[in-house]
Design an enzyme around this catalytic site. Structure first.
Site, PDB file in Angstrom:
ATOM      1  N   GLU A   1       0.859  -1.187   0.000  1.00 27.10           N
ATOM      2  CA  GLU A   1       0.000   0.000   0.000  1.00 27.10           C
ATOM      3  C   GLU A   1       0.895   1.236   0.000  1.00 27.10           C
ATOM      4  O   GLU A   1       1.534   1.550   1.000  1.00 27.10           O
ATOM      5  CB  GLU A   1      -0.898  -0.009   1.236  1.00 27.10           C
ATOM      6  CG  GLU A   1      -1.805   1.206   1.376  1.00 27.10           C
ATOM      7  CD  GLU A   1      -2.580   1.199   2.689  1.00 27.10           C
ATOM      8  OE1 GLU A   1      -2.766   2.303   3.268  1.00 27.10           O
ATOM      9  OE2 GLU A   1      -2.992   0.117   3.148  1.00 27.10           O
TER      10      GLU A   1
ATOM     11  N   THR B   1      -3.912   6.113   2.404  1.00 26.31           N
ATOM     12  CA  THR B   1      -4.077   7.491   2.867  1.00 26.31           C
ATOM     13  C   THR B   1      -4.737   8.334   1.775  1.00 26.31           C
ATOM     14  O   THR B   1      -4.363   9.480   1.523  1.00 26.31           O
ATOM     15  CB  THR B   1      -2.736   8.127   3.323  1.00 26.31           C
ATOM     16  OG1 THR B   1      -1.992   7.170   4.073  1.00 26.31           O
ATOM     17  CG2 THR B   1      -2.981   9.325   4.216  1.00 26.31           C
TER      18      THR B   1
ATOM     19  N   LYS C   1     -11.142  -0.797   6.872  1.00 30.34           N
ATOM     20  CA  LYS C   1      -9.867  -0.715   7.571  1.00 30.34           C
ATOM     21  C   LYS C   1     -10.148  -0.271   9.001  1.00 30.34           C
ATOM     22  O   LYS C   1     -10.711   0.816   9.208  1.00 30.34           O
ATOM     23  CB  LYS C   1      -8.963   0.289   6.860  1.00 30.34           C
ATOM     24  CG  LYS C   1      -7.696   0.659   7.634  1.00 30.34           C
ATOM     25  CD  LYS C   1      -6.890   1.693   6.858  1.00 30.34           C
ATOM     26  CE  LYS C   1      -5.670   2.160   7.647  1.00 30.34           C
ATOM     27  NZ  LYS C   1      -4.814   3.059   6.856  1.00 30.34           N
TER      28      LYS C   1
END
Length: 209
Positions: A39, A67, A127
């Site tokens: 990621e 993010t 998440k």
């Protein structure tokens, strides 16, 4: 890609690098160490370009963007070939933009109410962040009312507790500093990152045995 691909990968390295070059070096070390879930966070400069180069250099890896905080970032990551998108929180407009890319989308949540909102908006998985606040016990508790929601804890994940998170019902785990420390990334300590990646890969194998 699908949620099953994330489950098969098991460990997603959450990569925050100070430069594009250091990010790509880190990706190379992680893959060599056996971690193929990557990621690339938007905390990394030129994140979209890094995603594009990383996926081309390592076609065997599952490379996504993390993010993600704006619609523009979601679209840029998709254009760069990201396989999945991860946001640290849940925002209605952002969720729609992420889902509109057609990519597997993980929205961030911590509380049951936030989790319900993420699911209502269409998240493919949620998440749980920062998972360190509750640990595997908290994840197990969430699985009670949400047995059908794929959850990926991030924050507080170490090689020594990968098995605990998976036993608590995690789809996969996201690991940042414990897997790719900022100091090792900045200094280019490839050996340290490979060592940690191998430890996580071994922990995943043992947890599944």
């Amino acid at each position: 890609m699908s949620i099953d691909d994330l489950r098969a990968t098991g460990v997603i390295a959450v990569l925050r690098a100070p430069t594009p070059d250091s990010a790509l070096e880190c990706v190379s070390a992680l893959v060599e160490g056996g971690i193929t879930g990557i990621e690339i966070t938007y905390s990394t400069p030129d994140a979209a370009a890094v995603i594009d180069k990383a996926r081309r250099a390592h076609p065997e890896a599952l490379v996504g963007a993390g993010t993600v905080r704006t619609a523009e970032q979601a679209r840029a990551a998709a254009d760069a070939g990201a396989r999945f998108l991860v946001s640290p929180g849940t925002d209605d407009d952002l969720a729609r933009a992420m889902l509109d890319t057609g990519l597997t989308t993980l929205l961030g949540a911590l509380t049951p109410s936030e989790l319900m909102r993420a699911v209502a908006l269409g998240a493919h998985a949620v998440k749980i962040f920062p998972a360190s606040l509750g640990g595997p016990g908290y994840l197990r508790a969430l699985r009670g009312p949400f047995p059908d929601v794929p959850l990926m804890p991030t924050g507080g994940v170490a090689a020594g507790n990968v098995a605990d998170w998976l036993a608590a019902g995690a789809l996969a785990v996201g690991a940042g500093g414990e897997l790719a420390p900022s100091s090792a990334i900045a200094s280019g300590d490839r050996a340290e990152i490979i060592k940690r990646a191998r430890a996580f890969a071994a922990a995943l194998r043992e947890a599944r045995a």
